[in-house]
Design a protein around this motif. Structure first.
Motif, PDB file in Angstrom:
ATOM      1  N   GLU A  33      37.104   7.893  26.785  1.00 28.30           N
ATOM      2  CA  GLU A  33      38.501   7.770  27.061  1.00 28.30           C
ATOM      3  C   GLU A  33      38.773   7.896  28.175  1.00 28.30           C
ATOM      4  OE1 GLU A  33      42.330  10.079  24.897  1.00 28.30           O
ATOM      5  OE2 GLU A  33      40.897  11.009  26.190  1.00 28.30           O
TER       6      GLU A  33
ATOM      7  N   HIS B 239      46.135   8.936  28.797  1.00 31.16           N
ATOM      8  CA  HIS B 239      45.114   9.585  27.341  1.00 31.16           C
ATOM      9  C   HIS B 239      46.126  10.274  26.608  1.00 31.16           C
ATOM     10  CE1 HIS B 239      41.326  10.878  30.486  1.00 31.16           C
ATOM     11  NE2 HIS B 239      41.376  10.151  30.351  1.00 31.16           N
TER      12      HIS B 239
ATOM     13  N   GLU C 196      45.892  12.867  25.116  1.00 31.30           N
ATOM     14  CA  GLU C 196      47.013  13.991  24.681  1.00 31.30           C
ATOM     15  C   GLU C 196      48.385  14.234  25.620  1.00 31.30           C
ATOM     16  OE1 GLU C 196      43.842  13.896  25.693  1.00 31.30           O
ATOM     17  OE2 GLU C 196      42.929  15.496  26.502  1.00 31.30           O
ATOM     18  N   LYS C 197      47.579  13.822  26.586  1.00 29.53           N
ATOM     19  CA  LYS C 197      49.296  13.496  27.705  1.00 29.53           C
ATOM     20  C   LYS C 197      50.712  12.927  27.023  1.00 29.53           C
ATOM     21  CE  LYS C 197      46.666  13.671  32.231  1.00 29.53           C
ATOM     22  NZ  LYS C 197      45.637  12.645  32.275  1.00 29.53           N
TER      23      LYS C 197
ATOM     24  N   CYS D 102      39.681  16.284  28.068  1.00 26.93           N
ATOM     25  CA  CYS D 102      39.216  16.185  29.480  1.00 26.93           C
ATOM     26  C   CYS D 102      40.052  17.325  30.515  1.00 26.93           C
ATOM     27  CB  CYS D 102      38.632  14.975  30.144  1.00 26.93           C
ATOM     28  SG  CYS D 102      40.858  14.228  30.852  1.00 26.93           S
TER      29      CYS D 102
ATOM     30  N   CYS E  93      43.168  16.342  32.003  1.00 32.36           N
ATOM     31  CA  CYS E  93      44.434  16.158  31.271  1.00 32.36           C
ATOM     32  C   CYS E  93      44.094  17.819  31.148  1.00 32.36           C
ATOM     33  CB  CYS E  93      44.196  15.644  29.841  1.00 32.36           C
ATOM     34  SG  CYS E  93      44.051  13.793  29.441  1.00 32.36           S
TER      35      CYS E  93
HETATM   36 ZN    ZN Z   1      42.313  13.409  29.293  1.00 33.84          ZN
END
Ligand code: ZN
Ligand code: ZN
Length: 683
Positions: free
Chosen positions: A606, A615, A617-618, A643, A646
């Motif tokens: 990613e 990303h 999750e954001k 990551c 994030c």
């Molecule tokens: Zn990330």
């Protein structure tokens, strides 16, 4: 909050009795082969209120036995029978032995009926050597004496002794066969059970009844033989047992366990008045087969059927919720349990603790846990693991101490939580102490999970030499979890020499796992070994290793919203990107620096995307913020490890929007609050 326990216990008792009968044919049958219970005792003592009989009627066993021992005249057979019956009901071995020795001392010659009662008591109290001694001393035995001892041995799992008696007994009845067959089933010898079942069928003197049939079906389910299940099904139809609920739910179980869910559902739909066992079996089968939607829809049909769910139903649904991390639904089930009531010492209660910890709601899990009068090992272990995974290692260790004090017997799973708590708290020496106490103090043996944990503990703190020593000495082959832990430790400490060996071992075990290649490449990159980085990437291409795409999801109003990187397919996509644009300005003002150095932190595919800011999750967090009321917490799930960028961004977001944000990634829970994460940046 507390349910009405009395009414409840009665409900559960009657429900669990029903289940008992399904698996144990003895209880209802013993009465058939025994002579009818004597009516009123003949003997009456002058002071009626103090009489043995009176105490028996009042179920006051201790008083009854005491009064029996004080009595001057020799008691009658029926009086002995009444006291012994009470001993059996209360599973009171000590009192039973006193009555037995009273009988011997009084010169009373017990008939086979009384002797069988004592035998039954010894077997029910699992005092099998006493039972055997009595059996050998009995001058007169009937088929019931043999059956009782056979069931006693079978119940203790001593099936070969049971079988020896079965083969020796002069005359058998249906019950003898059934006891032996179900003994085999219960003690995991389904093949022996089926062999005996066939033998019984060939012997025309005996007729299978619903209990024999159910046992044979359970044996077929255990060996997952659909062919046998169908054969017995045909037999059931020939015998006209089609309408029996016990037989049906056993049949349902065979089809369910053999993966023939359609056949199981066919039977289920055609059964008039399915009972709680069939409903629960059918629902569990769907969950067990990963058919979450079907299981849930059947559960809601069940709720409208008017039958009260029992602890088995609740536990099944809660475990499915835990597996799916469907906390909202789990909470509704919890609410339902509170409304209709449940036994707080049943395993439905521990399933509740388990569900909340799996969903990352440790506070809720803790509240349920504290409410339990006597939490069992499952509840303790779930919560210890929950604390360890949610950045509260000290709470985990405190709870472990109280578990030890509680007197519950520990098992190896508990120590996995304890060891990972030590890892997260950086308590290396304490962790080692716990590791060695598993064998030395608690008499358990180390499992491969324990080894993986201790290697994780040591390598994360850079104590590679000790980690290697332990690996060399371990009695089993190190598994992938152990090597992955070691590799993870090497990543933190830049130990690329050891990392190469760990990665090599992992390539052997699972050559297709992209995470190994990526981690190794990162370790080389950190050490500035760019040539090796290129080699690893080439190796991946050669082996055709495909990286899993990163994906995050969030539950909002019972709907799951899934996001991929840069995902613009969501209905609210515009709002999401607007929000992220706004918030990124604020973040930069507050000191956020994007981790664009993605070769170093390229945890997964990613991150190779140009724009870190999209990303998955954001996106999921942004969607959570704009679709939930101010101040409420947000929970996002991610299939890979989150990551570095994030992780840092979400810390800022949590303080800007003043929300608690929980991310459960593939390795742990991160709980972000006021600009900090519960993992202490250590994951
Ligand atoms: Zn990330
Ligand atoms: Zn974190």
């Amino acid at each position: 909050m507390k349910p009405k326990p009395l009414h409840l216990r009665r409900l559960f008792r009657s429900l669990s009795l029903r289940r008992c009968r399904l698996s144990s044919p003895f209880s209802s049958q013993t009465h058939v082969t025994q002579p009818t219970k004597p009516q009123k005792p003949f003997f009456r003592s002058p002071e009626n209120n103090e009489s043995v009989d009176h105490f028996c009627q009042q179920k006051r066993l201790k008083d009854a036995v005491q009064s029996l021992e004080k009595q001057v005249h020799r008691p009658s057979a029926s009086l002995y029978a009444a006291v012994l019956q009470l001993c059996i009901e209360k599973r009171a071995l000590d009192e039973g032995k006193r009555v037995h020795s009273h009988i011997k001392g009084s010169g009373f010659a017990p008939g086979v009926f009384i002797s069988n009662k004592i035998l039954d008591l010894y077997c029910k109290c699992e005092s099998i050597s006493d039972a055997r001694k009595l059996f050998d001393e009995m001058g007169d035995r009937d088929v019931c004496s043999w059956n009782t001892l056979i069931s006693g041995y079978a119940k203790m799992g001593r099936v070969s002794e049971a079988r020896k008696l079965f083969d020796e007994m002069p005359k058998r009845d249906n019950f003898s066969w059934t006891a032996m067959i179900s003994g085999y089933v219960k003690h995991k010898s389904p093949a022996d059970a089926l062999e005996l079942y066939r033998l019984m069928q060939r012997n025309s003197n005996f007729a299978c009844n619903k209990f024999t049939i159910s046992s044979a079906l359970a044996a077929s389910a255990a060996i997952q033989s659909l062919r046998l299940g169908k054969e017995i099904h045909a037999h059931i139809t020939r015998m006209g047992l089609d309408s029996d609920a016990v037989v049906w739910s056993a049949l349902l179980d065979v089809y369910g366990k053999c993966g023939s869910l359609n056949e199981a559902k066919y039977i289920f739909d055609r059964t008039v008045g399915n009972d709680i066992v069939s409903w629960t079996t059918m629902i569990d089968r769907y969950f067990g087969d990963g058919k979450w939607e079907e299981g849930l829809s059947l559960f809601s049909d069940f709720l409208s059927s008017g039958i009260k769910p029992n602890e088995f139903t609740f536990a099944g649904v809660l475990n499915a919720c835990a597996h799916q991390t469907a906390e909202e639904l789990g909470r509704q089930v919890h609410g339902l349990m509170m409304r209709i009531g449940f036994d707080p010492s049943s395993f439905a209660a521990s399933a509740l603790v388990h569900m909340y910890t799996k969903c990352g709601s440790v506070e809720r899990a803790n509240r349920v846990f504290n409410w339990l009068p006597k939490p069992d090992l499952v509840s303790y272990t779930s919560l210890i693991n929950g604390y360890a995974q949610n950045g509260q290692p000290h709470e985990a260790l405190k709870l472990f101490d109280s578990l030890v004090k509680s007197g519950n017997k520990l098992d190896h799973v508990t120590f996995v939580g304890v060891l990972s708590a030590c890892t997260h708290a950086g308590l290396v020496d304490k962790g080692l102490e716990y590791f060695y106490s598993i064998t030395e103090k608690h008499g358990l043996s180390h499992t491969s999970d324990h080894y993986a944990c201790v290697v994780d503990l040591l390598s994360r703190s850079g104590r590679f030499k000790e980690a290697e020593d332990i690996i060399k000495k371990m009695p089993m082959k190190p598994d992938k979890f152990l090597w992955a832990s070691l590799l993870g430790g090497c990543r933190i400490h830049g130990n690329y020499e050891l990392a190469e060996r760990a990665a090599e071992a992992l390539f052997q075990i699972e050559p297709e796992n992209a995470a190994t290649y990526v981690t190794l490449a990162n370790i080389y990159a950190t050490a500035g070994k760019w040539g090796e980085v290129a080699n690893v990437r080439k190796l991946m291409d050669e082996k055709g290793v495909v990286k899993k795409p990163g994906m995050s999801w969030i539950n909002i109003k019972k709907k799951v919203h899934v996001f991929l990187v840069g995902d613009q397919s969501h209905l609210k996509s515009r709002e999401i990107f607007d929000f992220l644009g706004e918030v990124s300005k604020r973040m930069k003002e507050e000191g956020y620096v994007p981790h664009t150095d993605y070769v170093l932190h390229d945890v997964e595919e990613e991150q190779k995307e140009q724009n870190l800011f999209y990303h998955s999750e954001k996106l999921a967090v942004a969607f959570g913020v704009i679709s939930t009321p101010e101040g409420s917490s947000i929970k996002v799930f991610k299939n890979l490890r989150t990551c570095v960028d994030c992780h840092s961004a979400i810390k800022f977001i949590s303080s800007i929007v003043e929300r608690k944000i929980i991310i459960r990634d593939s390795s742990r829970f991160h709980c972000f609050e006021s600009g900090k994460c519960s993992c202490g940046d250590y994951w």
